[in-house]
Scaffold this motif. Structure first.
Motif, short mmCIF file in Angstrom:
data_model
loop_
_atom_site.label_atom_id
_atom_site.label_comp_id
_atom_site.label_asym_id
_atom_site.label_seq_id
_atom_site.Cartn_x
_atom_site.Cartn_y
_atom_site.Cartn_z
N UNK A 113 0.73 -1.13 0.09
CA UNK A 113 0.19 0.03 0.01
C UNK A 113 1.01 1.36 0.01
N UNK A 114 1.89 1.24 0.73
CA UNK A 114 2.90 2.28 0.85
C UNK A 114 3.57 2.70 -0.46
N UNK A 115 4.12 1.56 -1.01
CA UNK A 115 4.50 1.63 -2.37
C UNK A 115 3.80 2.04 -3.44
N UNK A 116 2.62 1.67 -3.61
CA UNK A 116 1.63 1.98 -4.49
C UNK A 116 0.87 3.22 -4.25
N UNK A 117 0.59 3.61 -3.13
CA UNK A 117 -0.13 4.91 -2.96
C UNK A 117 0.74 6.20 -2.49
N UNK A 118 2.07 6.00 -2.43
CA UNK A 118 3.06 6.94 -2.37
C UNK A 118 2.97 7.91 -3.59
N UNK A 119 2.49 7.46 -4.81
CA UNK A 119 2.76 7.93 -5.89
C UNK A 119 2.01 9.26 -5.87
N UNK A 120 2.16 10.31 -6.88
CA UNK A 120 1.50 11.61 -6.92
C UNK A 120 0.09 11.06 -7.59
N UNK A 121 0.15 10.32 -8.66
CA UNK A 121 -0.99 9.71 -9.35
C UNK A 121 -0.96 8.31 -9.28
N UNK A 122 -2.21 7.78 -8.80
CA UNK A 122 -2.29 6.41 -8.79
C UNK A 122 -3.38 5.84 -9.75
N UNK A 123 -2.95 4.97 -10.68
CA UNK A 123 -3.84 4.27 -11.55
C UNK A 123 -3.87 2.70 -11.17
N UNK A 124 -5.06 2.48 -11.61
CA UNK A 124 -5.22 0.89 -11.11
C UNK A 124 -6.04 0.02 -12.25
N UNK A 125 -5.90 -1.13 -12.27
CA UNK A 125 -6.74 -2.13 -12.88
C UNK A 125 -8.01 -2.30 -12.25
N UNK A 126 -9.22 -2.31 -12.98
CA UNK A 126 -10.78 -2.34 -12.55
C UNK A 126 -10.91 -3.76 -11.89
N UNK A 127 -9.83 -4.64 -11.94
CA UNK A 127 -9.96 -5.85 -11.18
C UNK A 127 -9.19 -6.04 -10.06
N UNK A 128 -8.80 -5.07 -9.51
CA UNK A 128 -7.85 -5.25 -8.20
C UNK A 128 -8.68 -5.05 -7.06
N UNK A 129 -7.92 -5.67 -6.12
CA UNK A 129 -8.59 -5.69 -4.72
C UNK A 129 -7.52 -5.25 -3.70
N UNK A 130 -7.94 -4.31 -2.87
CA UNK A 130 -7.08 -3.89 -1.75
C UNK A 130 -7.47 -4.35 -0.24
#
Length: 260
Positions: A113-130
């Motif tokens: 979560x830290x690695x992915x959400x630290x970005x200025x802009x966060x793009x994701x696949x519509x199939x992702x679960x967090x």
């Protein structure tokens, strides 16, 4: 450098690619050292943007639980070693004076979560679960996971997600503000690369000021923030990119900015 984290520069974009797909890109000790080396490389590179992505079906599932089990008698020392290495890496990554974009192609949890959400802009696949994941093994968050969840979704929602460990769909994460864009799986990387290259071709000095102003906004009162904005726009106005941008606007053409 290790092949656990790949580094490539293409069209002005520095690509950081987590590359341990058979293990869900877990944050093991070797992965931590590999990430350290790559982020140091990024900090020295002449680039206009950074794109963080991952190989395989999962973006990053968090810490290496098998490594935790193998070192359960020395777990505090292991965690101290890992975070002593990774905390400065995270600080360097998020303060790079260029836009940082993440492309989350698969499920994400724990330190991921830290690695992915630290970005200025966060793009994701519509199939992702967090999923938080931490409290299920009796641990609290690290790598800025609680910080970025709180910044993006609010403290109350972050506590709910981290305490309950309930999975969150990509659509719900978008609605909460955790993700900025959703794309179909086969379109995620093309769209992320397109965005990163557009930003890399932009007025890097202006983007750096925008990033700093937005990141620091909650730490200033209005008077101080207005002063910071004044200093930033004055600095931009002295740069050749400002003259080029104004001329391009008047001439109805695409601006040709420089990264100097």
């Amino acid at each position: 450098m290790s092949d656990l984290v790949l580094w490539e520069v293409r069209n002005g974009v520095g690509h950081i690619i987590l590359n341990q797909p058979d293990q869900g890109n877990v944050i093991s000790t070797p992965m931590a050292h590999a990430l350290t080396a790559v982020v140091q490389q990024a900090s020295r590179a002449e680039i206009g943007a950074v794109l963080i992505s991952a190989s395989g079906k999962q973006f990053c599932v968090g810490g290496d639980i098998r490594e935790f089990v193998q070192n359960r008698e020395q777990l505090p020392a292991l965690i101290e070693e890992l975070l002593s290495a990774l905390n400065p890496v995270m600080q360097t990554l998020v303060t790079l004076p260029v836009p940082v974009i993440s492309a989350i192609q698969g499920n994400i949890g724990g330190g991921g979560l830290g690695l992915g959400l630290c970005a200025d802009l966060v793009l994701a696949s519509s199939k992702v679960f967090l999923r938080g994941g931490y409290s299920a093994i009796g641990l609290s968050p690290d790598l800025g996971s609680s910080y970025y969840l709180s910044r993006r979704a609010g403290a109350a929602r972050a506590k709910y997600l981290l305490m309950s460990n309930r999975p969150v769909s990509a659509q719900d994460a978008l609605r909460m503000g955790i993700f900025d864009e959703l794309h179909e799986p086969d379109q995620l990387m093309p769209e992320a690369i397109k965005l990163a290259e557009e930003l890399a071709a932009g007025a890097t000095n202006a983007l750096a000021h925008i990033k700093k102003l937005c990141d620091n906004a909650h730490g200033h009162d209005l008077a101080q923030h207005l002063q910071e904005e004044k200093l930033a726009i004055a600095d931009c106005s002295r740069h050749a990119n400002s003259r080029e941008g104004v001329n391009a606007f008047l001439e109805k053409r695409q601006a040709a900015f420089t990264r100097r």
